[in-house]
Scaffold this motif. Structure first.
Motif, short mmCIF file in Angstrom:
data_model
loop_
_atom_site.label_atom_id
_atom_site.label_comp_id
_atom_site.label_asym_id
_atom_site.label_seq_id
_atom_site.Cartn_x
_atom_site.Cartn_y
_atom_site.Cartn_z
N CYS A 27 0.85 -1.19 0.00
CA CYS A 27 0.00 0.00 0.00
C CYS A 27 0.89 1.24 0.00
O CYS A 27 1.68 1.44 0.93
N ALA A 29 1.04 5.55 -0.63
CA ALA A 29 0.30 6.81 -0.71
C ALA A 29 1.18 7.84 -1.42
O ALA A 29 2.35 8.00 -1.08
N ARG A 57 -0.90 1.79 8.09
CA ARG A 57 -1.83 1.77 6.96
C ARG A 57 -1.09 1.76 5.64
O ARG A 57 -1.50 1.08 4.70
N ALA A 58 -0.01 2.53 5.54
CA ALA A 58 0.77 2.62 4.30
C ALA A 58 2.17 2.09 4.54
O ALA A 58 2.78 2.35 5.58
N VAL A 255 -5.15 12.24 -2.09
CA VAL A 255 -4.13 11.20 -1.99
C VAL A 255 -4.37 10.19 -3.11
O VAL A 255 -5.52 9.81 -3.37
N TRP A 257 -3.61 6.42 -4.00
CA TRP A 257 -3.20 5.16 -3.39
C TRP A 257 -2.87 4.14 -4.48
O TRP A 257 -3.62 3.99 -5.44
N HIS A 259 -2.01 0.00 -4.88
CA HIS A 259 -2.10 -1.29 -4.20
C HIS A 259 -1.59 -2.38 -5.14
O HIS A 259 -2.36 -2.89 -5.97
N GLU A 268 -6.42 4.22 -6.53
CA GLU A 268 -7.57 4.87 -5.89
C GLU A 268 -7.21 6.31 -5.56
O GLU A 268 -6.12 6.59 -5.04
N GLU A 270 -8.30 9.49 -3.23
CA GLU A 270 -9.07 9.82 -2.03
C GLU A 270 -8.94 11.32 -1.76
O GLU A 270 -7.82 11.84 -1.71
#
Length: 279
Positions: A27, A29, A57-58, A255, A257, A259, A268, A270
């Protein structure tokens, strides 16, 4: 004028450095053009809060230029009293300590980011352009200012301010003198904003040439503040948004993202600032 611009662009045609993502990066960002500093207290505070929640998370955070509105030297972090520059660097350092890898490209506003910033923030300074090798894909990362080849005046300035001799001379001046020069440059930039609206966009042909030269199908950059996906045949150029929660309505804080999966990379966007800007 044309020869000077061509010379400036030739410097950007050096072999592209690579950033090879470890297998455990699942992941990532990506952000750009945050323009943080005392002139943007809400945006700066929002970014710091976001960083505090990013740990775990990242696996990586990549900042593609203009993290700060102005960076007048790494000794800025030695000044007192503390301001947004200190808070951002401390939040980045805490994120790096949590295990998240941080990469930062220099932009047209913070091209003086140096080893002192890297030590204090835990970030790795990335070349521009830089090839991200992720999940079997080659993704060209850039701030994007060097793609604006119609803005001859800016390309001349870019060639000047990236010269190590010019930088040494500027950094030799007292901090307050540098600060006043940066404020004057920002005011001059505001006055020429209308012209930049016409000249400040990335040139599609130049972007295509970069991708062909690096044998990559995908580019991500910022600088122009015009977020969009540009398809040209099999080539994709993604433009990141700027961040502005102080003056824009609705606010902007986007942001991108990434993956990586076994055979593809999920993408993605965001927007953390979809609501109206505070008054």
């Amino acid at each position: 004028m044309k020869s000077e611009s061509a010379h400036a662009r030739a410097q950007d045609c050096a072999p592209c450095a690579s950033l090879r993502a470890p297998a455990h990066w699942r992941c990532l960002a990506l952000v750009s053009d945050l323009h943080l500093g005392p002139q943007a207290p809400r945006t700066s505070a929002a970014f710091v809060r976001w960083l505090r929640g990013l740990g775990g998370r990242a696996d990586a955070l990549l900042i593609l230029g203009d993290l700060f509105e102005a960076w007048i030297g790494d000794d800025l972090l030695e000044q007192s009293p503390r301001d947004e520059h200190h808070a951002v660097c401390e939040a980045l350092a805490a994120l790096a300590a949590s295990g998240c890898s941080i990469g930062v490209q220099r932009g047209n506003r913070d091209f003086l980011l140096g080893p002192g910033f890297a030590r204090r923030s835990g970030a790795r300074l990335l070349d521009d352009p830089c090839m991200l090798e992720l999940g079997g894909q080659r993704i060209l990362l850039s701030h994007g200012d060097a793609l604006c080849i119609d803005d001859h005046a800016y390309l001349r300035w870019r060639q000047t301010c990236r010269d190590p001799r010019w930088q040494a001379g500027f950094l030799a001046q007292p901090l307050e003198q540098r600060r006043q020069q940066a404020l004057a440059a920002r005011e001059q930039s505001r006055q020429s904003q209308a012209a930049m609206e016409q000249l400040g966009d990335a040139d599609p042909g130049e972007a295509r040439n970069w991708l062909l030269r690096e044998q990559a199908p995908w580019m991500i950059h910022g600088h122009t503040h015009r977020p969009r996906e540009h398809w040209q045949g099999a080539q994709l150029r993604q433009v990141l948004s700027d961040w502005d929660l102080d003056h824009a309505a609705p606010g902007r804080a986007q942001v991108l993202w990434l993956h990586p999966r076994a055979r593809w990379i999920g993408v993605e966007r965001e927007n953390l600032g979809a609501g109206p800007a505070p008054t």
